[in-house]
Motif scaffolding. Structure first.
Motif, PDB file in Angstrom:
ATOM      1  N   LYS A  12       0.834  -1.211   0.000  1.00 33.68           N
ATOM      2  CA  LYS A  12       0.000   0.000   0.000  1.00 33.68           C
ATOM      3  C   LYS A  12       0.869   1.263   0.000  1.00 33.68           C
ATOM      4  N   ARG A  15       2.500   1.804  -3.287  1.00 32.50           N
ATOM      5  CA  ARG A  15       1.546   2.309  -4.279  1.00 32.50           C
ATOM      6  C   ARG A  15       1.338   3.808  -4.084  1.00 32.50           C
ATOM      7  N   LEU A  16       1.171   4.238  -2.807  1.00 33.56           N
ATOM      8  CA  LEU A  16       0.972   5.661  -2.532  1.00 33.56           C
ATOM      9  C   LEU A  16       2.186   6.478  -2.953  1.00 33.56           C
ATOM     10  N   ALA A  17       3.365   5.881  -2.836  1.00 32.21           N
ATOM     11  CA  ALA A  17       4.595   6.593  -3.191  1.00 32.21           C
ATOM     12  C   ALA A  17       4.938   6.413  -4.668  1.00 32.21           C
ATOM     13  N   ARG A  18       4.059   5.791  -5.423  1.00 38.00           N
ATOM     14  CA  ARG A  18       4.251   5.551  -6.859  1.00 38.00           C
ATOM     15  C   ARG A  18       5.543   4.775  -7.127  1.00 38.00           C
ATOM     16  N   THR A  95      -3.819  14.056 -15.816  1.00 38.71           N
ATOM     17  CA  THR A  95      -3.799  13.420 -14.506  1.00 38.71           C
ATOM     18  C   THR A  95      -5.228  13.065 -14.156  1.00 38.71           C
ATOM     19  N   ILE A  96      -5.401  11.892 -13.641  1.00 37.98           N
ATOM     20  CA  ILE A  96      -6.758  11.430 -13.385  1.00 37.98           C
ATOM     21  C   ILE A  96      -6.934  11.107 -11.914  1.00 37.98           C
ATOM     22  N   PHE A  98      -7.450  13.035  -9.226  1.00 38.28           N
ATOM     23  CA  PHE A  98      -7.131  13.951  -8.148  1.00 38.28           C
ATOM     24  C   PHE A  98      -7.380  15.365  -8.635  1.00 38.28           C
ATOM     25  N   ASP A  99      -8.172  16.109  -7.942  1.00 36.18           N
ATOM     26  CA  ASP A  99      -8.389  17.497  -8.296  1.00 36.18           C
ATOM     27  C   ASP A  99      -8.561  18.254  -6.998  1.00 36.18           C
TER      28      ASP A  99
ATOM     29  N   PHE B  89       0.601  13.154  -5.184  1.00 31.66           N
ATOM     30  CA  PHE B  89       1.233  13.414  -6.472  1.00 31.66           C
ATOM     31  C   PHE B  89       0.254  14.109  -7.386  1.00 31.66           C
ATOM     32  N   TYR B  90       0.548  15.325  -7.680  1.00 31.82           N
ATOM     33  CA  TYR B  90      -0.281  16.060  -8.614  1.00 31.82           C
ATOM     34  C   TYR B  90       0.595  17.160  -9.174  1.00 31.82           C
ATOM     35  N   PRO B  91       0.530  17.400 -10.479  1.00 32.16           N
ATOM     36  CA  PRO B  91       1.551  18.266 -11.071  1.00 32.16           C
ATOM     37  C   PRO B  91       1.489  19.733 -10.626  1.00 32.16           C
ATOM     38  N   ILE B 144     -10.811  18.117 -16.149  1.00 30.12           N
ATOM     39  CA  ILE B 144      -9.698  17.179 -16.039  1.00 30.12           C
ATOM     40  C   ILE B 144     -10.013  15.821 -16.668  1.00 30.12           C
ATOM     41  N   HIS B 145     -11.270  15.353 -16.516  1.00 31.15           N
ATOM     42  CA  HIS B 145     -11.603  14.034 -17.052  1.00 31.15           C
ATOM     43  C   HIS B 145     -11.606  14.094 -18.573  1.00 31.15           C
ATOM     44  N   LEU B 270     -17.088  13.790  -8.489  1.00 31.34           N
ATOM     45  CA  LEU B 270     -15.739  14.104  -8.954  1.00 31.34           C
ATOM     46  C   LEU B 270     -14.828  12.931  -8.612  1.00 31.34           C
ATOM     47  N   ARG B 271     -14.871  12.502  -7.352  1.00 33.34           N
ATOM     48  CA  ARG B 271     -14.125  11.305  -6.948  1.00 33.34           C
ATOM     49  C   ARG B 271     -14.704  10.800  -5.630  1.00 33.34           C
ATOM     50  N   ARG B 280      -0.515  10.561   4.270  1.00 34.48           N
ATOM     51  CA  ARG B 280       0.723  10.292   5.023  1.00 34.48           C
ATOM     52  C   ARG B 280       1.330  11.585   5.584  1.00 34.48           C
TER      53      ARG B 280
END
Lengths: 100, 479
Positions: A12, A15-18, A95-96, A98-99, B89-91, B144-145, B270-271, B280
């Motif tokens: 897990k 995965r979170l840390a890619r 990017t999918i 997360f917004d 992680f998001y740009p 975004i989608h 949205l999610r 974390r």
């Protein structure tokens, strides 16, 4: 801290840390992380009821700067080092999920 | 304001709000490049903003003080605090984490009062940094989608934010609107933010759930992209209805983030929040604790200006307007209440002073160019029926355009000579003689006939008689 770290937790966290780990790597990391957590058992064994939780090893607080503007980095120089840029901006893949 | 739509079948609405505000600093939260809206993309960037290796954040003292002002204005306890990394992680966050406050925020346990002595609890108001701005290209929606790629501008990344989290104490969409309006007014008054919802310097996330009184709160959904005070109300009304429909249709509400679409007036998924709390969080090792001592807190408190609620109260006492009414709210939010007080001090009519300023001074800021004594003179001309209310409006426009001047001279230049009451009375008598039918109907209690008589007299006076004077004379003459 009584429980040992499980393989599922390692999967897990990776995965979170890619991080993509092979099965062999996951097993090796699980054993290594378990070893690190062993060190905390030593701390758990101590009576620390009277000790304030420490958030920093340095005896410092309120490190502040004045609200004074300094020049920006040069945009072209910065974007020149990016993998992809367009119209003065960084270009990134879609990017999918997360917004913020 | 508009009426509250109650939910059917005894359902009760529960709302909590998370409001993000960008602080009005010159520079960013942790670095010295400019905090400025509207600049060319990526022209306010530095190693900290870009997350370059070795770059270290340093707290902006002014940002801390603005955040303390917000906390104190919201009756919070200001306390020692720490900063955490929220990892994802998001740009738009090049460091791959946002620096925020977690278990020890700067401001806790405050409250905000709404009209009617409704008290909304403030759980916390903590410091954090804004993200960069992504623009999505390709695909059909521009969202975004389904997009093909995104372009990122980091000017906004690292801009100081305060997130103000209310307790779930809000029970109607009207209260939610009042809360956002009052909060905005306070932020402007203490100079913490320009709080422009249309530019994104103030942003609302709305948590909505429904339940039956006496039972636990329902599962909540968080609504994003709510960009105006009006949208706050609309989004809550829509979302609460949707939740009731789902539950009454035998379904269950999933905890999720939903997107408000202002054009369609709907929210959509949205999610889902399956990965909630997977950020974390851990202590930001590059920042030391922030410990505001009592003398610092006292200094910030002492420098706080009088807050909007108290100023509306003062304006109400001075001018006889409703302290919870729109004119008091608008005049105080624009910071023009001191100006109104100056007009009154210069001998102006208090109520007219408020009304003139509310209606005509939207573009004038806190220190209008028209000298207070000139506006005072105009209120007196109208009060004493030297000019009609219509003429007064024209003179007000003249006065604003000229930036002040001799109102009496302006009135005679426009030919707004006073028609004294005896002249108006002669016209009233003439009209009664000329329109016996209308007069008879009015005497018989047909109020509608009054309008015809007033109109005829106004016309014969060429607009120089005041409608209110005419009406008063006609009423006095009615047997």
């Amino acid at each position: 801290m009584a429980e040992k770290i499980s393989k599922e937790t390692v999967v897990k966290v990776s995965r979170l840390a890619r991080l993509s780990l092979t099965t062999e790597e996951t097993e090796r990391m699980t054993a290594q992380l378990a070893g690190m957590l062993e060190h905390f058992r030593d701390i758990d064994a101590l009576d620390l009821a009277s000790v304030e939780p420490m958030t920093q090893p340095y005896p410092l607080k309120n490190v502040l700067r004045k609200d004074v503007e300094l020049p920006s980095l040069d945009r072209d120089e910065v974007l020149g080092q990016a993998p992809s840029a367009e119209s003065g901006r960084f270009r990134v893949p879609p990017t999918i999920g997360f917004d913020v | 304001m508009s009426e509250v739509t109650a939910l059917p079948n005894g359902w009760q609405l529960i709302v909590g709000l998370e409001v993000h505000v960008e602080l009005a600093t010159k520079t960013k939260m942790f670095s010295a490049s400019a905090n400025r809206f509207g600049d060319e993309p990526n022209t306010n960037i530095d190693p900290v903003t870009l997350g370059l290796p070795g770059a270290l954040p340093v707290l902006n003292q002014h940002a801390i003080e603005l955040a303390m002002r917000i906390g104190l204005a919201l009756n919070c306890k200001v306390q020692p605090c720490t900063f955490h990394r929220k990892n994802y992680f998001y740009p738009d966050l090049p460091k791959a984490f946002q620096i925020t406050q977690y278990d020890h925020p700067l401001n806790v346990d405050g409250h905000l009062m709404l009209p009617g002595d409704v008290c909304i609890g403030i759980e916390r108001a903590h410091l954090e940094e804004d993200t960069g701005k992504s623009t999505h290209f390709g695909g059909s929606s521009g969202r975004i989608h389904g997009s093909d790629y995104s372009l990122i501008d980091f000017n906004r990344a690292g801009v100081p934010l305060v997130e103000i989290v209310s307790r779930p104490d809000i029970r109607t969409s009207e209260q939610a609107r009042q809360y956002v309006a009052e909060l905005r007014s306070i932020l402007l008054a203490v100079g913490a933010s320009d709080a422009k919802m249309e530019e994104g310097s103030m942003r609302c996330d709305v948590n909505v759930s429904v339940h039956k009184p006496g039972t636990p709160f329902g599962t909540r959904c968080e609504i994003k992209n709510v960009n105006s005070i009006r949208s706050v109300g609309r989004a809550i009304d829509y979302e609460s209805r949707r939740q009731v429909d789902v539950i009454e249709g035998g379904g269950t509400i999933r905890q999720e983030t939903r997107h408000w679409d202002d054009a369609t007036g709907r929210t959509e998924t949205l999610r889902t929040k399956e990965d909630a709390d997977d950020y974390r969080y851990f202590l930001e090792p590059d920042l030391v604790p922030l410990v505001p001592d009592q003398s610092w807190i006292d200094a910030v408190r002492a420098a706080l200006p009088k807050l909007p609620a108290a100023r509306r109260q003062s304006l109400s006492e001075l001018c006889g307007v409703d302290k919870d009414g729109e004119s008091a709210f608008v005049v105080v939010e624009r910071g023009q209440d001191d100006y109104v007080a100056a007009v009154v001090a210069a001998g102006g009519d208090p109520r007219r002073a408020v009304v003139y300023v509310q209606q005509a001074f939207a573009e004038q800021g806190a220190t209008p160019k028209v000298p207070a004594k000139d506006l005072a003179a105009l209120t007196i001309l109208e009060r004493d029926s030297k000019v009609t209310s219509t003429q007064a409006k024209t003179l007000l426009t003249d006065l604003i355009e000229a930036g002040g001047g001799d109102v009496a001279a302006m009135a005679s230049k426009r030919g707004f000579e006073a028609l004294d009451t005896s002249a108006v009375e002669a016209m009233v008598d003439a009209a009664i003689a000329a329109e016996p039918g209308a007069w008879q109907k009015y005497c018989n209690g047909e109020e509608k006939a009054l309008g015809a008589l007033v109109g005829a007299i106004m016309k014969s006076s060429k607009g120089k008689a005041d409608g209110k004077v005419i009406t008063a004379l006609l009423q006095a003459k009615r047997p």
